[in-house]
Design a protein around this motif. Structure first.
Motif, PDB file in Angstrom:
ATOM      1  N   MET A  58      27.714  27.282  42.079  1.00 55.48           N
ATOM      2  CA  MET A  58      29.150  27.130  42.163  1.00 55.48           C
ATOM      3  C   MET A  58      29.454  26.093  43.235  1.00 55.48           C
ATOM      4  O   MET A  58      28.863  26.088  44.298  1.00 55.48           O
ATOM      5  CB  MET A  58      29.792  28.478  42.525  1.00 55.48           C
ATOM      6  CG  MET A  58      31.268  28.366  42.804  1.00 55.48           C
ATOM      7  SD  MET A  58      32.011  29.879  43.453  1.00 55.48           S
ATOM      8  CE  MET A  58      32.285  30.742  41.928  1.00 55.48           C
ATOM      9  N   SER A  59      30.384  25.220  42.944  1.00 57.14           N
ATOM     10  CA  SER A  59      30.768  24.213  43.942  1.00 57.14           C
ATOM     11  C   SER A  59      32.137  24.553  44.521  1.00 57.14           C
ATOM     12  O   SER A  59      32.899  25.327  43.950  1.00 57.14           O
ATOM     13  CB  SER A  59      30.773  22.821  43.312  1.00 57.14           C
ATOM     14  OG  SER A  59      31.763  22.747  42.303  1.00 57.14           O
ATOM     15  N   ASN A 119      34.976  17.719  57.955  1.00 58.21           N
ATOM     16  CA  ASN A 119      33.714  17.486  57.263  1.00 58.21           C
ATOM     17  C   ASN A 119      32.735  18.630  57.500  1.00 58.21           C
ATOM     18  O   ASN A 119      32.037  19.058  56.581  1.00 58.21           O
ATOM     19  CB  ASN A 119      33.095  16.161  57.712  1.00 58.21           C
ATOM     20  CG  ASN A 119      33.935  14.974  57.321  1.00 58.21           C
ATOM     21  OD1 ASN A 119      34.742  15.045  56.401  1.00 58.21           O
ATOM     22  ND2 ASN A 119      33.764  13.880  58.027  1.00 58.21           N
ATOM     23  N   ARG A 120      32.684  19.141  58.712  1.00 57.21           N
ATOM     24  CA  ARG A 120      31.764  20.232  59.018  1.00 57.21           C
ATOM     25  C   ARG A 120      32.225  21.551  58.394  1.00 57.21           C
ATOM     26  O   ARG A 120      31.411  22.332  57.917  1.00 57.21           O
ATOM     27  CB  ARG A 120      31.593  20.373  60.522  1.00 57.21           C
ATOM     28  CG  ARG A 120      30.793  19.208  61.079  1.00 57.21           C
ATOM     29  CD  ARG A 120      30.661  19.232  62.559  1.00 57.21           C
ATOM     30  NE  ARG A 120      29.827  18.115  62.992  1.00 57.21           N
ATOM     31  CZ  ARG A 120      29.691  17.748  64.227  1.00 57.21           C
ATOM     32  NH1 ARG A 120      30.309  18.404  65.194  1.00 57.21           N
ATOM     33  NH2 ARG A 120      28.919  16.720  64.542  1.00 57.21           N
ATOM     34  N   LEU A 121      33.519  21.795  58.392  1.00 58.01           N
ATOM     35  CA  LEU A 121      34.040  22.987  57.722  1.00 58.01           C
ATOM     36  C   LEU A 121      33.727  22.948  56.227  1.00 58.01           C
ATOM     37  O   LEU A 121      33.290  23.941  55.639  1.00 58.01           O
ATOM     38  CB  LEU A 121      35.550  23.106  57.932  1.00 58.01           C
ATOM     39  CG  LEU A 121      36.008  23.647  59.272  1.00 58.01           C
ATOM     40  CD1 LEU A 121      37.488  23.353  59.486  1.00 58.01           C
ATOM     41  CD2 LEU A 121      35.749  25.131  59.346  1.00 58.01           C
ATOM     42  N   ILE A 122      33.953  21.795  55.624  1.00 61.31           N
ATOM     43  CA  ILE A 122      33.687  21.631  54.192  1.00 61.31           C
ATOM     44  C   ILE A 122      32.198  21.794  53.913  1.00 61.31           C
ATOM     45  O   ILE A 122      31.808  22.462  52.943  1.00 61.31           O
ATOM     46  CB  ILE A 122      34.224  20.281  53.694  1.00 61.31           C
ATOM     47  CG1 ILE A 122      35.754  20.303  53.734  1.00 61.31           C
ATOM     48  CG2 ILE A 122      33.716  19.970  52.284  1.00 61.31           C
ATOM     49  CD1 ILE A 122      36.412  18.937  53.551  1.00 61.31           C
ATOM     50  N   ALA A 123      31.356  21.213  54.747  1.00 61.28           N
ATOM     51  CA  ALA A 123      29.909  21.340  54.560  1.00 61.28           C
ATOM     52  C   ALA A 123      29.491  22.808  54.607  1.00 61.28           C
ATOM     53  O   ALA A 123      28.656  23.259  53.810  1.00 61.28           O
ATOM     54  CB  ALA A 123      29.165  20.529  55.614  1.00 61.28           C
ATOM     55  N   TRP A 124      30.058  23.571  55.552  1.00 62.73           N
ATOM     56  CA  TRP A 124      29.717  24.981  55.652  1.00 62.73           C
ATOM     57  C   TRP A 124      30.191  25.736  54.408  1.00 62.73           C
ATOM     58  O   TRP A 124      29.446  26.530  53.816  1.00 62.73           O
ATOM     59  CB  TRP A 124      30.316  25.590  56.909  1.00 62.73           C
ATOM     60  CG  TRP A 124      29.861  26.990  57.198  1.00 62.73           C
ATOM     61  CD1 TRP A 124      28.797  27.660  56.644  1.00 62.73           C
ATOM     62  CD2 TRP A 124      30.433  27.894  58.129  1.00 62.73           C
ATOM     63  NE1 TRP A 124      28.682  28.924  57.180  1.00 62.73           N
ATOM     64  CE2 TRP A 124      29.675  29.096  58.088  1.00 62.73           C
ATOM     65  CE3 TRP A 124      31.508  27.821  58.999  1.00 62.73           C
ATOM     66  CZ2 TRP A 124      29.970  30.198  58.888  1.00 62.73           C
ATOM     67  CZ3 TRP A 124      31.792  28.928  59.800  1.00 62.73           C
ATOM     68  CH2 TRP A 124      31.035  30.090  59.743  1.00 62.73           C
ATOM     69  N   MET A 125      31.413  25.479  53.994  1.00 64.55           N
ATOM     70  CA  MET A 125      31.934  26.148  52.801  1.00 64.55           C
ATOM     71  C   MET A 125      31.101  25.800  51.569  1.00 64.55           C
ATOM     72  O   MET A 125      30.828  26.664  50.735  1.00 64.55           O
ATOM     73  CB  MET A 125      33.402  25.772  52.579  1.00 64.55           C
ATOM     74  CG  MET A 125      34.347  26.225  53.691  1.00 64.55           C
ATOM     75  SD  MET A 125      34.404  28.008  53.907  1.00 64.55           S
ATOM     76  CE  MET A 125      35.158  28.489  52.373  1.00 64.55           C
ATOM     77  N   GLU A 126      30.686  24.539  51.448  1.00 67.11           N
ATOM     78  CA  GLU A 126      29.837  24.141  50.325  1.00 67.11           C
ATOM     79  C   GLU A 126      28.481  24.838  50.394  1.00 67.11           C
ATOM     80  O   GLU A 126      27.944  25.257  49.361  1.00 67.11           O
ATOM     81  CB  GLU A 126      29.655  22.627  50.300  1.00 67.11           C
ATOM     82  CG  GLU A 126      30.905  21.893  49.861  1.00 67.11           C
ATOM     83  CD  GLU A 126      30.801  20.378  49.956  1.00 67.11           C
ATOM     84  OE1 GLU A 126      29.908  19.859  50.666  1.00 67.11           O
ATOM     85  OE2 GLU A 126      31.629  19.710  49.317  1.00 67.11           O
ATOM     86  N   ALA A 127      27.934  24.973  51.601  1.00 69.41           N
ATOM     87  CA  ALA A 127      26.656  25.653  51.762  1.00 69.41           C
ATOM     88  C   ALA A 127      26.772  27.126  51.373  1.00 69.41           C
ATOM     89  O   ALA A 127      25.872  27.682  50.728  1.00 69.41           O
ATOM     90  CB  ALA A 127      26.162  25.514  53.204  1.00 69.41           C
ATOM     91  N   VAL A 128      27.880  27.752  51.729  1.00 68.07           N
ATOM     92  CA  VAL A 128      28.089  29.161  51.373  1.00 68.07           C
ATOM     93  C   VAL A 128      28.246  29.307  49.866  1.00 68.07           C
ATOM     94  O   VAL A 128      27.622  30.178  49.251  1.00 68.07           O
ATOM     95  CB  VAL A 128      29.306  29.743  52.127  1.00 68.07           C
ATOM     96  CG1 VAL A 128      29.692  31.118  51.576  1.00 68.07           C
ATOM     97  CG2 VAL A 128      29.020  29.836  53.620  1.00 68.07           C
ATOM     98  N   THR A 129      29.060  28.455  49.253  1.00 68.09           N
ATOM     99  CA  THR A 129      29.289  28.582  47.810  1.00 68.09           C
ATOM    100  C   THR A 129      28.050  28.245  46.988  1.00 68.09           C
ATOM    101  O   THR A 129      27.867  28.784  45.906  1.00 68.09           O
ATOM    102  CB  THR A 129      30.475  27.720  47.332  1.00 68.09           C
ATOM    103  OG1 THR A 129      30.231  26.352  47.650  1.00 68.09           O
ATOM    104  CG2 THR A 129      31.782  28.169  47.967  1.00 68.09           C
TER     105      THR A 129
END
Length: 72
Positions: free
Chosen positions: A1-2, A26-36
């Motif tokens: 899932m993205s 960018n770091r918040l988005i990277a973390w959210m992408e890593a979680v998803t």
């Protein structure tokens, strides 16, 4: 899932509205992408601590304004 692009856009907008640097978004988005994607586990304390440290380093806080507002 993205990560939904609407969430990425909302994070970027919130960071700008808060007067923060784009690196924080960018770091918040990277973390959210890593979680998803499943590559980061928000329930793993050590992993979350690493991400939070990166986020704290990217966040600017002006304590001077808070002190002056409290005195008025």
């Amino acid at each position: 899932m993205s990560l939904d692009p609407k969430i990425s856009h909302a994070i970027k907008e919130a960071v700008v509205n808060a007067g923060q640097e784009s690196a924080l978004a960018n770091r918040l988005i990277a973390w959210m992408e890593a979680v998803t994607s499943g590559s980061a586990d928000p329930n793993d304390t050590a992993d979350a601590d690493r991400w939070l440290e990166l986020l704290f380093e990217s966040t600017e806080v002006n304590y001077g304004n808070r002190d002056s507002e409290a005195n008025h």
